[in-house]
Design a protein around this motif. Structure first.
Motif, PDB file in Angstrom:
ATOM      1  N   THR A  14       1.034  -0.934   0.032  1.00 14.77           N
ATOM      2  CA  THR A  14      -0.025  -0.003  -0.316  1.00 14.77           C
ATOM      3  C   THR A  14       1.011   1.266  -0.330  1.00 14.77           C
ATOM      4  O   THR A  14       0.241   2.826   0.116  1.00 14.77           O
ATOM      5  CB  THR A  14      -1.099  -0.238   1.406  1.00 14.77           C
ATOM      6  OG1 THR A  14      -0.641  -0.005   2.276  1.00 14.77           O
ATOM      7  CG2 THR A  14      -2.075  -1.213   0.974  1.00 14.77           C
TER       8      THR A  14
ATOM      9  N   THR B 137      -1.904   3.985  -1.548  1.00 13.65           N
ATOM     10  CA  THR B 137      -3.375   3.683  -1.532  1.00 13.65           C
ATOM     11  C   THR B 137      -3.528   3.909   0.234  1.00 13.65           C
ATOM     12  O   THR B 137      -4.803   4.164   0.942  1.00 13.65           O
ATOM     13  CB  THR B 137      -3.978   2.324  -2.018  1.00 13.65           C
ATOM     14  OG1 THR B 137      -3.152   1.399  -1.127  1.00 13.65           O
ATOM     15  CG2 THR B 137      -3.469   2.473  -3.468  1.00 13.65           C
ATOM     16  N   LYS B 138      -2.952   4.248   0.805  1.00 17.55           N
ATOM     17  CA  LYS B 138      -3.088   3.879   2.470  1.00 17.55           C
ATOM     18  C   LYS B 138      -1.817   4.699   3.022  1.00 17.55           C
ATOM     19  O   LYS B 138      -1.039   5.067   2.858  1.00 17.55           O
ATOM     20  CB  LYS B 138      -3.073   2.743   3.215  1.00 17.55           C
ATOM     21  CG  LYS B 138      -4.446   2.266   2.892  1.00 17.55           C
ATOM     22  CD  LYS B 138      -4.481   0.515   3.833  1.00 17.55           C
ATOM     23  CE  LYS B 138      -5.434  -0.766   3.248  1.00 17.55           C
ATOM     24  NZ  LYS B 138      -5.582  -1.587   4.219  1.00 17.55           N
TER      25      LYS B 138
ATOM     26  N   TYR C 195      -8.505   3.947  -2.107  1.00 19.72           N
ATOM     27  CA  TYR C 195      -6.897   3.400  -3.921  1.00 19.72           C
ATOM     28  C   TYR C 195      -8.079   4.184  -5.516  1.00 19.72           C
ATOM     29  O   TYR C 195      -7.633   3.833  -6.149  1.00 19.72           O
ATOM     30  CB  TYR C 195      -8.496   2.175  -4.338  1.00 19.72           C
ATOM     31  CG  TYR C 195      -7.552   1.133  -2.707  1.00 19.72           C
ATOM     32  CD1 TYR C 195      -6.308   0.568  -3.666  1.00 19.72           C
ATOM     33  CD2 TYR C 195      -7.887   1.412  -2.357  1.00 19.72           C
ATOM     34  CE1 TYR C 195      -6.045  -0.423  -2.577  1.00 19.72           C
ATOM     35  CE2 TYR C 195      -7.767   0.302  -0.778  1.00 19.72           C
ATOM     36  CZ  TYR C 195      -6.611  -0.579  -1.403  1.00 19.72           C
ATOM     37  OH  TYR C 195      -5.612  -1.129  -0.366  1.00 19.72           O
TER      38      TYR C 195
ATOM     39  N   ARG D 136      -7.749   2.544  -8.564  1.00 23.54           N
ATOM     40  CA  ARG D 136      -7.643   1.863  -8.820  1.00 23.54           C
ATOM     41  C   ARG D 136      -8.336   0.194  -7.730  1.00 23.54           C
ATOM     42  O   ARG D 136      -9.389   1.283  -7.414  1.00 23.54           O
ATOM     43  CB  ARG D 136      -6.306   1.442  -7.879  1.00 23.54           C
ATOM     44  CG  ARG D 136      -4.881   2.662  -9.129  1.00 23.54           C
ATOM     45  CD  ARG D 136      -3.560   2.400  -8.443  1.00 23.54           C
ATOM     46  NE  ARG D 136      -3.193   3.124  -7.806  1.00 23.54           N
ATOM     47  CZ  ARG D 136      -2.553   3.551  -6.591  1.00 23.54           C
ATOM     48  NH1 ARG D 136      -1.685   2.552  -6.666  1.00 23.54           N
ATOM     49  NH2 ARG D 136      -2.098   4.730  -6.184  1.00 23.54           N
TER      50      ARG D 136
ATOM     51  N   ASP E  55     -10.239  -1.479  -5.816  1.00 26.71           N
ATOM     52  CA  ASP E  55     -10.753  -1.618  -4.213  1.00 26.71           C
ATOM     53  C   ASP E  55     -11.055  -2.188  -2.939  1.00 26.71           C
ATOM     54  O   ASP E  55     -12.159  -3.026  -2.978  1.00 26.71           O
ATOM     55  CB  ASP E  55     -10.984   0.185  -3.808  1.00 26.71           C
ATOM     56  CG  ASP E  55     -11.497   0.464  -2.024  1.00 26.71           C
ATOM     57  OD1 ASP E  55     -10.932  -1.284  -1.220  1.00 26.71           O
ATOM     58  OD2 ASP E  55     -12.504   1.039  -1.390  1.00 26.71           O
TER      59      ASP E  55
ATOM     60  N   ARG F 255     -16.432   1.910  -2.909  1.00 20.65           N
ATOM     61  CA  ARG F 255     -15.375   2.225  -3.020  1.00 20.65           C
ATOM     62  C   ARG F 255     -14.593   3.753  -2.719  1.00 20.65           C
ATOM     63  O   ARG F 255     -15.714   4.036  -2.535  1.00 20.65           O
ATOM     64  CB  ARG F 255     -14.741   1.851  -4.408  1.00 20.65           C
ATOM     65  CG  ARG F 255     -15.367   3.023  -5.495  1.00 20.65           C
ATOM     66  CD  ARG F 255     -15.469   2.346  -6.595  1.00 20.65           C
ATOM     67  NE  ARG F 255     -15.320   2.897  -8.232  1.00 20.65           N
ATOM     68  CZ  ARG F 255     -16.649   3.060  -8.351  1.00 20.65           C
ATOM     69  NH1 ARG F 255     -17.913   3.288  -7.870  1.00 20.65           N
ATOM     70  NH2 ARG F 255     -16.546   4.595  -9.828  1.00 20.65           N
TER      71      ARG F 255
END
Length: 484
Positions: free
Chosen positions: A131, A224-225, A334, A337, A339, A348
């Motif tokens: 991530t 993403t995180k 995300y 992309r 999720d 999402r």
């Protein structure tokens, strides 16, 4: 989605503007790479007028992410009076340091300063490659018990090593026992989304960028995180923090002159109910508040349905749908992309408008494009009560107000009833002609909802070289209407 009945004049005007300006190329809903405002490197001294809480004030040096002489993050973004929070601090090489707490507002005041504390070097950081999440699992170095008599507001902890390197971390002190006339919410989830710590050209990552093998990549490889368990990059002050402090400086002076109270919160305090927006007369989001969880959005929608007055002064707000994990310490998005954590397409972490809840349905307008440089705000509907006492005329240009990103009424998107356009400002965005809108509407429950539609509205209230008496008076008119 339908256009929505948002007023014949506003609808017709927006349609004419869109038809003329967007014929060459339809709107691309993908969020562009945001404008960058790189912080000067550590060896640069502060510019004249640097605020006392800046790590560069007095011509001193800000510690960088490369050498990490002193870095810090806090255990909370907002804290109630009479409670406390921890500061996780790493000092390399180990040496004494001090902490000074400033309250930032109409006056910047030092409210606490420690004696010298022992500094230790903590583990640099860990990277989750899946991530791109950077996490610093540091132990607490210093605890602040917030006195019960402290005034709520924006606070900055400024740390200084014995050999003169400095860094900062901001937080909000709330006053949960009081119902305020004005509650100012700061966008900490958005601060974290843009945080590239460590900005060392090796491992740093935000929801926009990621470093790998000495090269920087954008959203295809970005995190993403992102975690609150890490410092903010370079100076320790988040991107666009100056928008929020510019509003605090002006609104506190205005409130004092008009016998009104001002409270503060993190906009993510809406997520778990820490803040009940209907306890306060007006809810103001002065800065760039782009990243919103479903509970945050639900709380906002409910408050507006119940008659709350709401103002978003900047632009590109309520744009990305996020999840908060690990007790709110992880921001998940995300974007474009897949999720893996989404239970359905509409859950999402993507643009709110992609999940069937466009931000224009709440704000009356929504993000359309970035802007290179600045452009003037162009007055429209000069006879409206919003512009009363400003002396403006239709077409009058207020310089420097457009910067960063802009909103626009988009006629093909669901919109509230009765949206009124207050400014219609042509500019060039992403290589083509665009139109910015400032709007206001009154909800069926009686509340006012305002969208400034440009990043620099708050700076038009108090920033040197940008502050303008017409924007100050118009904003005062808005608050006076909201507060009755």
């Amino acid at each position: 989605m339908g256009i929505g009945k948002y007023g014949r004049r506003a609808a017709a005007k927006a349609k004419r503007e869109v038809t003329g300006l967007f014929r060459a190329k339809p709107y691309d809903p993908r969020h562009p790479t945001p404008p960058t405002r790189d912080v000067p490197p550590a060896e640069n001294v502060a510019a004249a007028g640097e605020p006392v809480w800046s790590p560069k004030s007095g011509g001193t040096c800000a510690s960088s992410d490369v050498e990490g002489r002193i870095r810090v993050y806090a255990s909370a973004t907002s804290v109630n009076r009479g409670t406390g929070l921890d500061f996780m601090i790493s000092v390399n090489p180990p040496q004494p340091f001090t902490v000074e707490i400033f309250r930032v507002g109409a006056e910047d005041v030092s409210v606490l300063k420690t004696e010298a504390l022992d500094g230790v070097t903590q583990q640099w950081s860990s990277l989750d490659l899946a991530t791109r999440t950077i996490t610093c699992s540091w132990t607490p170095s210093w605890h602040l018990d917030v006195p019960a008599d402290w005034r709520g507001g924006i606070h900055v902890a400024k740390l200084r090593t014995e050999d003169g390197l400095q860094t900062c971390v901001p937080f909000v002190v709330r006053d949960d026992a009081t119902s305020h006339d004005i509650l100012v919410s700061l966008p900490f989830t958005t601060y974290q989304a843009y945080n590239e710590y460590p900005k060392d050209k090796k491992t740093g990552a935000s929801l926009y960028y990621a470093w790998e093998d000495g090269k920087i990549y954008t959203e295809g490889k970005a995190a993403t995180k992102v975690s609150f368990d890490r410092p903010y990059h370079v100076t320790g002050l988040p991107a666009n923090f100056d928008l929020d402090t510019a509003f605090a400086k002006w609104v506190e002076a205005w409130a004092a002159a008009n016998g009104r109270s001002v409270g503060y919160a993190d906009s993510a305090d809406l997520h778990d109910g820490t803040v009940d927006p209907n306890r306060h007369k007006a809810l103001i989001f002065p800065g760039h508040d782009e990243y919103w969880s479903a509970p945050m959005r639900d709380a906002l929608d409910k408050a507006i349905a119940n008659g709350a007055h709401v103002a978003f002064l900047a632009a590109n707000n309520v744009y990305w749908r996020i999840r908060l994990e690990d007790g709110g310490r992880i921001v998940v998005c995300y974007k474009n992309r897949p999720d893996p954590g989404a239970a359905s397409p509409n859950e999402r972490t993507a643009q709110w408008r992609q999940t069937g809840r466009p931000e224009q349905a709440v704000l009356g307008s929504q993000y359309v494009s970035t802007l290179k440089g600045t452009a003037p705000l162009v007055v429209d509907n000069a006879g409206h009560w919003f512009w009363e006492g400003t002396g403006v005329r239709n077409g009058e240009r207020i310089p420097e107000l457009l910067w960063g990103e802009c909103d626009q009424v988009q006629p093909w998107i669901q919109s509230p009833d009765g949206v009124e356009i207050l400014a219609a400002s042509p500019y060039t965005g992403q290589g083509q002609p665009r139109m910015q809108h400032t709007v206001v509407h009154r909800t069926p429950a009686g509340g006012l909802v305002f969208d400034g539609g440009t990043f620099y509205w708050a700076k038009g209230l108090s920033a040197n070289g940008i502050a303008d008496s017409r924007i100050q008076r118009a904003t005062a008119n808005l608050l006076a209407r909201m507060l009755g």
